[in-house]
Design a protein around this motif. Structure first.
Motif, PDB file in Angstrom:
ATOM      1  N   ILE A  13      -1.002   7.736  -5.829  1.00 39.05           N
ATOM      2  CA  ILE A  13      -1.881   8.698  -5.289  1.00 39.05           C
ATOM      3  C   ILE A  13      -1.157  10.009  -4.992  1.00 39.05           C
ATOM      4  O   ILE A  13      -1.788  11.111  -5.402  1.00 39.05           O
ATOM      5  CB  ILE A  13      -2.370   8.292  -3.995  1.00 39.05           C
ATOM      6  N   ILE A  14       0.165  10.074  -4.639  1.00 35.89           N
ATOM      7  CA  ILE A  14       0.861  11.153  -4.483  1.00 35.89           C
ATOM      8  C   ILE A  14       1.518  11.462  -5.656  1.00 35.89           C
ATOM      9  O   ILE A  14       1.603  12.831  -5.977  1.00 35.89           O
ATOM     10  CB  ILE A  14       1.851  11.118  -3.141  1.00 35.89           C
ATOM     11  N   LYS A  15       2.211  10.666  -6.382  1.00 34.23           N
ATOM     12  CA  LYS A  15       2.864  11.071  -7.429  1.00 34.23           C
ATOM     13  C   LYS A  15       2.201  11.235  -8.848  1.00 34.23           C
ATOM     14  O   LYS A  15       2.473  11.405  -9.923  1.00 34.23           O
ATOM     15  CB  LYS A  15       4.142  10.352  -7.635  1.00 34.23           C
ATOM     16  N   ALA A  24       0.710  -1.209   0.095  1.00 37.79           N
ATOM     17  CA  ALA A  24      -0.016  -0.115   0.106  1.00 37.79           C
ATOM     18  C   ALA A  24       1.008   1.210   0.085  1.00 37.79           C
ATOM     19  O   ALA A  24       0.564   2.265  -0.491  1.00 37.79           O
ATOM     20  CB  ALA A  24      -0.964   0.070   1.223  1.00 37.79           C
ATOM     21  N   TYR A  25       2.088   1.068   1.110  1.00 35.12           N
ATOM     22  CA  TYR A  25       2.774   2.410   0.843  1.00 35.12           C
ATOM     23  C   TYR A  25       3.284   2.812  -0.526  1.00 35.12           C
ATOM     24  O   TYR A  25       3.466   4.008  -0.955  1.00 35.12           O
ATOM     25  CB  TYR A  25       3.878   2.176   1.854  1.00 35.12           C
ATOM     26  N   TYR A  26       4.032   1.725  -1.423  1.00 36.55           N
ATOM     27  CA  TYR A  26       4.467   2.153  -2.519  1.00 36.55           C
ATOM     28  C   TYR A  26       3.535   2.565  -3.608  1.00 36.55           C
ATOM     29  O   TYR A  26       3.631   3.285  -4.291  1.00 36.55           O
ATOM     30  CB  TYR A  26       5.552   0.869  -3.120  1.00 36.55           C
TER      31      TYR A  26
END
Length: 275
Positions: free
Chosen positions: A267-269, A259-261
């Motif tokens: 989501i962020i990039k 989930a982090y990657y």
């Protein structure tokens, strides 16, 4: 007896969720200390499990380097620091086994390194995710989707399970239950994102739910594989009615890194901006 066991499990679950909620929402140093404690207990559980089959994990090195890694990632975020504890734990494990002239020296070194990766590196992603902007909601998103997978897999498997998934590792798990778990994870992921992460697109939430549904079950089965290898039922009895830390966090050890990657890249990039 069954009612008493259910009551104990229920009380433990409620207390656990309350404590977890407090730690997640407060964050900062409380989250760091709590994660370090969970990780240390998990290291101890693995040490005891492998000790039963004659494998000597260098517990002191694993715990110290685990705390070192969490401390530096929290205060000095730098992914290059990951290589330092890896180097130290390999060198010191070799030194200790050579001095003690252990007959299973290479085996002990390999399992020491494995225990560090399986616990410390995996638990580290809890901290990395919580430290992101909007980290509280991200952490709850992953937990909710993982728990949904476990719950739906159990219910669907109990009602409709006919075909065994991997009977040699976990005889009670079924293919039908596994599919139900993935569906539950997707459903809750989309639902959670809609109400708590409105900037996340439904398709992005769908993919995260799918990934968590798959990898959380791999985490669960991996934990079962280790227990079968060590011939134990539970890693410990530290949580009344539930077993040990690794018994309760087995699914999340795999779902959080994935989930982090995914969150970082997509989501962020904006890695799926074309959708």
């Amino acid at each position: 007896m069954i009612k008493n066991e259910f009551l104990i499990r229920s009380i433990s679950a409620v207390v656990g969720i309350i404590l977890l909620g407090y730690v997640i929402n407060v964050g900062k140093i409380i989250f760091l200390i709590s994660l370090g404690l969970l990780n240390t207990i998990a290291n101890w559980e693995l040490y005891n499990a492998f000790k039963k089959i004659g494998i000597d994990i260098k517990l002191g090195y694993v715990v110290l380097l685990n705390l070192f890694l969490l401390f530096f990632v929290y205060f000095v975020p730098n992914i290059q620091l990951v290589f330092f504890p890896f180097s130290i734990i390999i060198m010191m494990s070799f030194l200790t086994t050579l001095i003690n002239n252990d007959k299973n020296n290479l085996t002990d070194i390999v399992y020491t390194l494995f225990s560090f990766i399986y616990t410390s590196i995996m638990f580290l992603h809890f901290l990395l995710l919580r430290n992101l902007e909007n980290g509280i909601n991200y952490v709850w998103w992953v937990f909710a989707s993982t728990w949904a997978c476990d719950t739906f897999a159990y219910i669907v498997g109990m009602l409709f399970g006919k075909h065994k998934l991997i009977p040699s590792v976990s005889p009670k798990k079924s293919i039908e239950g596994s599919i139900g778990g993935i569906g539950g994870s997707i459903l809750i992921s989309i639902f959670f994102a809609k109400y708590f992460l409105p900037a996340v697109k439904p398709f992005e939430a769908f993919i995260l739910g799918l990934l968590i549904g798959i990898f959380s079950q791999i985490g669960d089965l991996s934990c079962s594989l280790i227990k079968r290898f060590c011939k134990i039922k539970d890693f410990s009895r530290i949580i009344p009615g539930h077993g040990g830390i690794l018994d309760r966090f087995d699914s999340t050890l795999f779902s959080f890194p994935v989930a982090y990657y995914y969150i970082m890249i997509v989501i962020i990039k904006g890695g799926l901006i074309w959708f």
